[in-house]
Design an enzyme around this catalytic site. Structure first.
Site, PDB file in Angstrom:
ATOM      1  N   HIS A 198     -11.284 -85.982  65.607  1.00 51.58           N
ATOM      2  CA  HIS A 198     -12.598 -85.760  66.239  1.00 51.58           C
ATOM      3  C   HIS A 198     -12.574 -84.702  67.338  1.00 51.58           C
ATOM      4  O   HIS A 198     -13.618 -84.374  67.910  1.00 51.58           O
ATOM      5  CB  HIS A 198     -13.199 -87.077  66.749  1.00 51.58           C
ATOM      6  CG  HIS A 198     -12.588 -87.617  68.013  1.00 51.58           C
ATOM      7  ND1 HIS A 198     -13.188 -87.476  69.231  1.00 51.58           N
ATOM      8  CD2 HIS A 198     -11.453 -88.301  68.226  1.00 51.58           C
ATOM      9  CE1 HIS A 198     -12.438 -88.061  70.163  1.00 51.58           C
ATOM     10  NE2 HIS A 198     -11.371 -88.576  69.570  1.00 51.58           N
ATOM     11  N   CYS A 320     -13.986 -94.302  85.645  1.00 50.41           N
ATOM     12  CA  CYS A 320     -14.644 -95.478  86.196  1.00 50.41           C
ATOM     13  C   CYS A 320     -13.836 -96.705  85.819  1.00 50.41           C
ATOM     14  O   CYS A 320     -13.630 -96.959  84.641  1.00 50.41           O
ATOM     15  CB  CYS A 320     -16.051 -95.593  85.609  1.00 50.41           C
ATOM     16  SG  CYS A 320     -17.282 -95.452  86.872  1.00 50.41           S
TER      17      CYS A 320
HETATM   18  N1  PLP Z   1      -4.372 -87.346  73.868  1.00 56.96           N
HETATM   19  C1  PLP Z   1      -5.177 -86.495  74.516  1.00 56.96           C
HETATM   20  C2  PLP Z   1      -4.571 -85.358  75.275  1.00 56.96           C
HETATM   21  C3  PLP Z   1      -6.562 -86.666  74.487  1.00 56.96           C
HETATM   22  O1  PLP Z   1      -7.345 -85.824  75.146  1.00 56.96           O
HETATM   23  C4  PLP Z   1      -7.083 -87.751  73.762  1.00 56.96           C
HETATM   24  C5  PLP Z   1      -8.536 -88.004  73.741  1.00 56.96           C
HETATM   25  O2  PLP Z   1      -9.253 -87.633  74.624  1.00 56.96           O
HETATM   26  C6  PLP Z   1      -6.201 -88.600  73.083  1.00 56.96           C
HETATM   27  C7  PLP Z   1      -4.856 -88.365  73.150  1.00 56.96           C
HETATM   28  C8  PLP Z   1      -6.692 -89.749  72.281  1.00 56.96           C
HETATM   29  O3  PLP Z   1      -7.224 -89.325  71.070  1.00 56.96           O
HETATM   30  P1  PLP Z   1      -8.235 -90.277  70.279  1.00 56.96           P
HETATM   31  O4  PLP Z   1      -9.550 -90.167  70.978  1.00 56.96           O
HETATM   32  O5  PLP Z   1      -8.244 -89.751  68.896  1.00 56.96           O
HETATM   33  O6  PLP Z   1      -7.666 -91.646  70.366  1.00 56.96           O
END
Ligand code: PLP
Length: 381
Positions: A198, A320
């Site tokens: 996503h 938060c």
């Molecule tokens: N790692 C990083 C650097 C992220 O920015 C995010 C999500 O914001 C994730 C892992 C987690 O990914 P997911 O939303 O697919 O669980």
């Protein structure tokens, strides 16, 4: 229509991705484990997506393990490997996503110790501290390729060389880097890498852990043995299909998207600097789409709310928790004072953004700052 400037949080679904997914939300509903034609069609779709992802990352299909998201892939690496290894130290940078830091901390229950590696004031991993951290017996090292808040890109290649010299399993969370900067799995030299659908214009509900073939993990979910036994559970076929197409698009569009976003980012930074913004990351070391800044005396949450009313979606750096607004842990780790950190706001650009969006955003920001400062001066009289 509001202008979306929060692409590091999530991205919209690309139309091509949606098109590719639709058949699997309709007639192609089969269970990939079924032996009949419905199952075979679904299974083939998954294998096609696997090879698209492998193609985009320069690895082989058999190295790609599908998960439900990036967080799950991060958990799978740390917990899956920890349960296979003898307890030792797990090292990770002080600015990792919670799906790394909290997973690592949870390993304390099974005898692991944790070691956070310091970052400097620009958000870069302190290489001396990384070297010091792994000078004691260490089983795993995890350092993200690009940070979600600052956008700062780490020198993962050098870190993975350090890890290999000490025979430490090295992982990188490339969730934010994928599609924004060029890289591939082999050249980073890591043993494992996380990506998420996503964040690259694919659907929510799919992620992947890419693994060096020498790495053995225990699964977090036992069951039917899907994904070579590493991730049981009937696959989210449509999401995986979308992820595969999104990965191909991310790879092919990366260079063009990065150069157009970098131009917009430059304009943003120049204009925001003129309005008095302080920046938290070094533009040269950050992703081409991410701008992270604050205005003295203005809470990040207030600015996000005011900009939302004006039709612009941006993010604050604060988290938060239990009704209290906590300053960003990443900024605190960089040595930013809690007061300044409370003001942090992030603009993260995407493929769809245009110069007109940037101009309108800057105009709205000027008006908002004027309004907030005249309110503040009225309160002082
Ligand atoms: N790692 C990083 C650097 C992220 O920015 C995010 C999500 O914001 C994730 C892992 C987690 O990914 P997911 O939303 O697919 O669980």
């Amino acid at each position: 229509m509001p202008v979306y400037l929060d692409y590091n949080a999530t991205t919209p679904l690309d139309e091509e991705v949606l098109e590719a997914m639709l058949p699997y939300l309709g007639g192609g509903f089969g269970n990939p484990s079924s032996a009949h034609s419905f199952g075979r069609i679904a299974k083939e779709a998954i294998e096609n997506a696997r090879s698209q992802i492998a193609g985009a990352l320069g690895c082989s299909s058999s190295q790609v393990v599908f998960t439900s998201c990036g967080s799950e892939a991060n958990n799978l690496f740390l917990k899956g490997l920890a349960s296979y290894l003898k307890p030792a130290q797990v090292a990770f940078s002080a600015i990792e996503h919670p799906s790394i830091s909290k997973s690592a901390e949870s390993l304390a229950r099974s005898g692991w110790t944790t070691r956070k590696i310091r970052v400097d004031g620009k958000g870069l991993v302190d290489m001396g501290d990384a070297e010091a951290a792994i000078s004691v017996p260490t089983g795993m090292l995890s350092v993200m390729l690009a940070n979600n808040e600052t956008g700062v890109v780490q020198d993962v290649g050098t870190l993975s060389e350090m890890a290999r010299r000490k025979k430490i399993w090295m992982h990188t969370d490339a969730v934010q880097a994928f599609g924004k900067i060029p890289f591939d799995f082999p050249s980073l030299g890591v043993h494992a890498m996380t990506i998420s659908s996503h964040k690259i214009y694919g659907p929510k509900g799919a992620g992947a852990l890419v693994l060096d073939k020498r790495l053995t993990l225990n699964p977090l979910i036992d069951g039917g043995g899907q994904e070579s036994g590493l991730r049981s559970g009937t696959e989210n076929v449509a999401a995986i299909v979308g992820f595969g197409v999104a990965a191909t698009l991310a790879k092919t569009r990366q260079e063009h998207a990065a150069s157009s976003m970098a131009k917009m980012k430059l304009k943003l930074e120049e204009a925001l600097r003129g309005m008095g913004a302080a920046f938290f990351s070094d533009a040269d070391r950050a992703l081409p789409n991410t701008v992270y800044f604050s205005f003295s005396g203005i809470e990040g949450g207030t600015l996000v709310g005011e900009m939302d009313k004006m039709g612009f979606a941006i993010a604050s750096g604060s988290a938060c928790s239990s009704g209290k607004t906590e300053p960003s842990a990443t900024l605190l780790a960089m040595g930013v004072s809690p007061d300044l950190a409370r003001g942090a706001v992030r603009v993260s650009l995407g493929w769809e953004n245009t110069d007109a969006h940037i101009a309108a955003f800057l105009e709205a920001m000027r008006m908002t700052l004027d309004r907030l400062s005249s309110m503040a001066s009225r309160l002082q009289v």
